[in-house]
Scaffold this motif. Structure first.
Motif, PDB file in Angstrom:
ATOM      1  N   TYR A 112       0.841  -1.199   0.000  1.00  0.00           N
ATOM      2  CA  TYR A 112       0.000   0.000   0.000  1.00  0.00           C
ATOM      3  C   TYR A 112       0.875   1.247   0.000  1.00  0.00           C
ATOM      4  O   TYR A 112       1.857   1.326   0.738  1.00  0.00           O
ATOM      5  CB  TYR A 112      -0.899   0.045   1.236  1.00  0.00           C
ATOM      6  CG  TYR A 112      -1.992  -0.979   1.230  1.00  0.00           C
ATOM      7  CD1 TYR A 112      -3.130  -0.810   0.437  1.00  0.00           C
ATOM      8  CD2 TYR A 112      -1.881  -2.133   2.004  1.00  0.00           C
ATOM      9  CE1 TYR A 112      -4.138  -1.769   0.420  1.00  0.00           C
ATOM     10  CE2 TYR A 112      -2.884  -3.091   1.995  1.00  0.00           C
ATOM     11  CZ  TYR A 112      -4.002  -2.907   1.200  1.00  0.00           C
ATOM     12  OH  TYR A 112      -4.989  -3.861   1.172  1.00  0.00           O
ATOM     13  N   TYR A 128      -3.547   2.930  -0.613  1.00  0.00           N
ATOM     14  CA  TYR A 128      -3.778   2.763  -2.053  1.00  0.00           C
ATOM     15  C   TYR A 128      -2.890   1.641  -2.593  1.00  0.00           C
ATOM     16  O   TYR A 128      -1.669   1.687  -2.434  1.00  0.00           O
ATOM     17  CB  TYR A 128      -3.468   4.091  -2.750  1.00  0.00           C
ATOM     18  CG  TYR A 128      -3.624   4.090  -4.239  1.00  0.00           C
ATOM     19  CD1 TYR A 128      -4.792   3.618  -4.853  1.00  0.00           C
ATOM     20  CD2 TYR A 128      -2.612   4.585  -5.057  1.00  0.00           C
ATOM     21  CE1 TYR A 128      -4.935   3.635  -6.238  1.00  0.00           C
ATOM     22  CE2 TYR A 128      -2.750   4.619  -6.437  1.00  0.00           C
ATOM     23  CZ  TYR A 128      -3.911   4.136  -7.020  1.00  0.00           C
ATOM     24  OH  TYR A 128      -4.041   4.163  -8.392  1.00  0.00           O
ATOM     25  N   MET A 130      -2.890   0.645  -5.869  1.00  0.00           N
ATOM     26  CA  MET A 130      -2.876   0.842  -7.320  1.00  0.00           C
ATOM     27  C   MET A 130      -4.166   0.380  -7.999  1.00  0.00           C
ATOM     28  O   MET A 130      -4.324   0.556  -9.200  1.00  0.00           O
ATOM     29  CB  MET A 130      -1.659   0.171  -7.995  1.00  0.00           C
ATOM     30  CG  MET A 130      -0.335   0.664  -7.470  1.00  0.00           C
ATOM     31  SD  MET A 130      -0.132   2.437  -7.726  1.00  0.00           S
ATOM     32  CE  MET A 130       0.959   2.865  -6.409  1.00  0.00           C
ATOM     33  N   LYS A 131      -5.072  -0.201  -7.222  1.00  0.00           N
ATOM     34  CA  LYS A 131      -6.390  -0.583  -7.763  1.00  0.00           C
ATOM     35  C   LYS A 131      -7.506  -0.070  -6.867  1.00  0.00           C
ATOM     36  O   LYS A 131      -8.558   0.343  -7.343  1.00  0.00           O
ATOM     37  CB  LYS A 131      -6.518  -2.112  -7.867  1.00  0.00           C
ATOM     38  CG  LYS A 131      -5.697  -2.758  -8.950  1.00  0.00           C
ATOM     39  CD  LYS A 131      -5.985  -4.259  -8.993  1.00  0.00           C
ATOM     40  CE  LYS A 131      -5.161  -4.937 -10.081  1.00  0.00           C
ATOM     41  NZ  LYS A 131      -5.431  -6.387 -10.128  1.00  0.00           N
ATOM     42  N   ASN A 132      -7.277  -0.147  -5.557  1.00  0.00           N
ATOM     43  CA  ASN A 132      -8.300   0.169  -4.561  1.00  0.00           C
ATOM     44  C   ASN A 132      -7.790   1.241  -3.613  1.00  0.00           C
ATOM     45  O   ASN A 132      -6.626   1.212  -3.197  1.00  0.00           O
ATOM     46  CB  ASN A 132      -8.647  -1.086  -3.752  1.00  0.00           C
ATOM     47  CG  ASN A 132      -9.002  -2.254  -4.647  1.00  0.00           C
ATOM     48  OD1 ASN A 132     -10.029  -2.240  -5.314  1.00  0.00           O
ATOM     49  ND2 ASN A 132      -8.148  -3.270  -4.673  1.00  0.00           N
ATOM     50  N   LEU A 133      -8.683   2.173  -3.258  1.00  0.00           N
ATOM     51  CA  LEU A 133      -8.346   3.248  -2.322  1.00  0.00           C
ATOM     52  C   LEU A 133      -9.245   3.131  -1.094  1.00  0.00           C
ATOM     53  O   LEU A 133     -10.470   3.208  -1.202  1.00  0.00           O
ATOM     54  CB  LEU A 133      -8.560   4.614  -2.979  1.00  0.00           C
ATOM     55  CG  LEU A 133      -8.174   5.821  -2.115  1.00  0.00           C
ATOM     56  CD1 LEU A 133      -6.652   6.002  -2.089  1.00  0.00           C
ATOM     57  CD2 LEU A 133      -8.851   7.096  -2.631  1.00  0.00           C
ATOM     58  N   LEU A 165      -6.096  10.318  -9.377  1.00  0.00           N
ATOM     59  CA  LEU A 165      -5.783   8.887  -9.486  1.00  0.00           C
ATOM     60  C   LEU A 165      -6.440   8.304 -10.744  1.00  0.00           C
ATOM     61  O   LEU A 165      -7.339   8.925 -11.316  1.00  0.00           O
ATOM     62  CB  LEU A 165      -6.279   8.145  -8.236  1.00  0.00           C
ATOM     63  CG  LEU A 165      -5.618   8.533  -6.902  1.00  0.00           C
ATOM     64  CD1 LEU A 165      -6.334   7.835  -5.747  1.00  0.00           C
ATOM     65  CD2 LEU A 165      -4.133   8.190  -6.905  1.00  0.00           C
ATOM     66  N   SER A 168     -10.189   4.163 -12.977  1.00  0.00           N
ATOM     67  CA  SER A 168     -10.648   2.803 -12.656  1.00  0.00           C
ATOM     68  C   SER A 168     -10.518   2.475 -11.165  1.00  0.00           C
ATOM     69  O   SER A 168     -10.985   1.422 -10.711  1.00  0.00           O
ATOM     70  CB  SER A 168      -9.845   1.781 -13.463  1.00  0.00           C
ATOM     71  OG  SER A 168      -8.455   1.907 -13.151  1.00  0.00           O
ATOM     72  N   THR A 169      -9.903   3.364 -10.384  1.00  0.00           N
ATOM     73  CA  THR A 169      -9.707   3.133  -8.946  1.00  0.00           C
ATOM     74  C   THR A 169     -11.035   2.877  -8.251  1.00  0.00           C
ATOM     75  O   THR A 169     -11.992   3.631  -8.414  1.00  0.00           O
ATOM     76  CB  THR A 169      -9.008   4.342  -8.285  1.00  0.00           C
ATOM     77  OG1 THR A 169      -7.766   4.576  -8.947  1.00  0.00           O
ATOM     78  CG2 THR A 169      -8.759   4.098  -6.808  1.00  0.00           C
ATOM     79  N   LYS A 170     -11.081   1.811  -7.463  1.00  0.00           N
ATOM     80  CA  LYS A 170     -12.280   1.535  -6.663  1.00  0.00           C
ATOM     81  C   LYS A 170     -12.171   2.283  -5.337  1.00  0.00           C
ATOM     82  O   LYS A 170     -11.132   2.252  -4.684  1.00  0.00           O
ATOM     83  CB  LYS A 170     -12.436   0.034  -6.427  1.00  0.00           C
ATOM     84  CG  LYS A 170     -12.888  -0.714  -7.662  1.00  0.00           C
ATOM     85  CD  LYS A 170     -13.186  -2.160  -7.331  1.00  0.00           C
ATOM     86  CE  LYS A 170     -13.730  -2.893  -8.548  1.00  0.00           C
ATOM     87  NZ  LYS A 170     -13.977  -4.318  -8.244  1.00  0.00           N
ATOM     88  N   SER A 212     -16.597   3.613  -8.207  1.00  0.00           N
ATOM     89  CA  SER A 212     -15.354   3.844  -8.949  1.00  0.00           C
ATOM     90  C   SER A 212     -15.079   5.342  -8.991  1.00  0.00           C
ATOM     91  O   SER A 212     -16.004   6.156  -8.906  1.00  0.00           O
ATOM     92  CB  SER A 212     -15.467   3.304 -10.369  1.00  0.00           C
ATOM     93  OG  SER A 212     -16.360   4.105 -11.131  1.00  0.00           O
TER      94      SER A 212
END
Length: 241
Positions: A112, A128, A130-133, A165, A168-170, A212
């Motif tokens: 993270y 974070y 790189m996909k989910n925050l 960011l 596509s970040t969730k 998203s």
């Protein structure tokens, strides 16, 4: 840095607490991470039910509904690592984090990156991968957090930071406020096609998180503010809503 190893099967499950809190359970069917455990009971119940070992706790900020269960979980799992914002003070031993730090949870092969996002509180951070925050009470679905010991200017800048960011970040926030937030946004802009579509899509949905970043950029009135003055006016308006 990398987030998940691509061959890793990671699950992110909500644990409901209090009236509308989400405690996030991140696991690989063996080991787990908990985000913002305001209450230990539902966490212990979920861990037992899923037969998971707890290896780490991630804290976004110091409010009681985000940390109230930490000490009980620490007693049950004495070897866990607890990560928390450097700018806050806590009654439990923790690894303190500041903007730009990176942490690794080897048991889940997850890294993270730490992003400081003050405003709701002075010390608020996000995690974070790189996909989910995991952003606590800073950015909500179609809304943002109230200003407590932070400032409006900090919150405005934090939301700008999140907006940059990847789309596509969730977004994993910590409260189920989405439908109320959409209602507020529609009260300002009743003909907004994207808002009406989001309202319809979620009308029969109980757990609306994650959203998203792309969806937030389209529908969240706080992310659409183009000046600090406009943001402050909107946040003050929401406080009265």
């Amino acid at each position: 840095m990398t987030g998940y190893k691509e061959n890793q099967l990671i699950h992110i499950d909500p644990i409901e607490a209090f009236q509308d809190n989400y405690i996030w359970l991140i696991h690989n069917d063996q080991n787990s991470i908990i985000v913002d455990p305001g209450d230990a009971k539902p966490v212990l119940s979920a861990l037992e039910r899923k037969k998971l070992n707890l290896v780490a706790i991630l804290i976004t900020h110091h409010h009681a509904d985000h940390i109230g269960g930490v000490i009980a979980l620490q007693e049950k799992y004495p070897h866990i690592k607890i990560f928390a914002p450097q700018k806050d003070k806590y009654d439990f031993v923790n690894i303190s984090l500041k903007n730009g730090d990176e942490i690794n949870i080897p048991e889940l092969q997850i890294n993270y990156k730490i992003i400081e996002i003050p405003g709701h509180t002075q010390g608020h951070i996000a995690y974070y991968d790189m996909k989910n925050l995991f952003c606590g009470d800073t950015l909500f679905a179609c809304g943002c957090g109230r200003i407590f010991d932070g400032t409006h200017e900090q919150m405005y800048n934090s939301l700008k930071k999140i907006s940059a960011l990847p789309k596509s970040t969730k977004i994993y926030c910590a409260h189920e406020y989405t439908k109320k937030n959409i209602a507020f946004a529609l009260s300002l802009n009743p003909n907004d096609v994207n808002l009406k579509s989001r309202e319809k899509l979620l009308s029969n949905v109980k757990n609306t998180i994650p959203s998203s970043l792309e969806e937030e950029l389209k529908t969240n009135p706080f992310l659409k503010c183009t000046s600090f003055e406009a943001f402050k006016k909107l946040r003050d308006l929401k406080d009265q809503y």
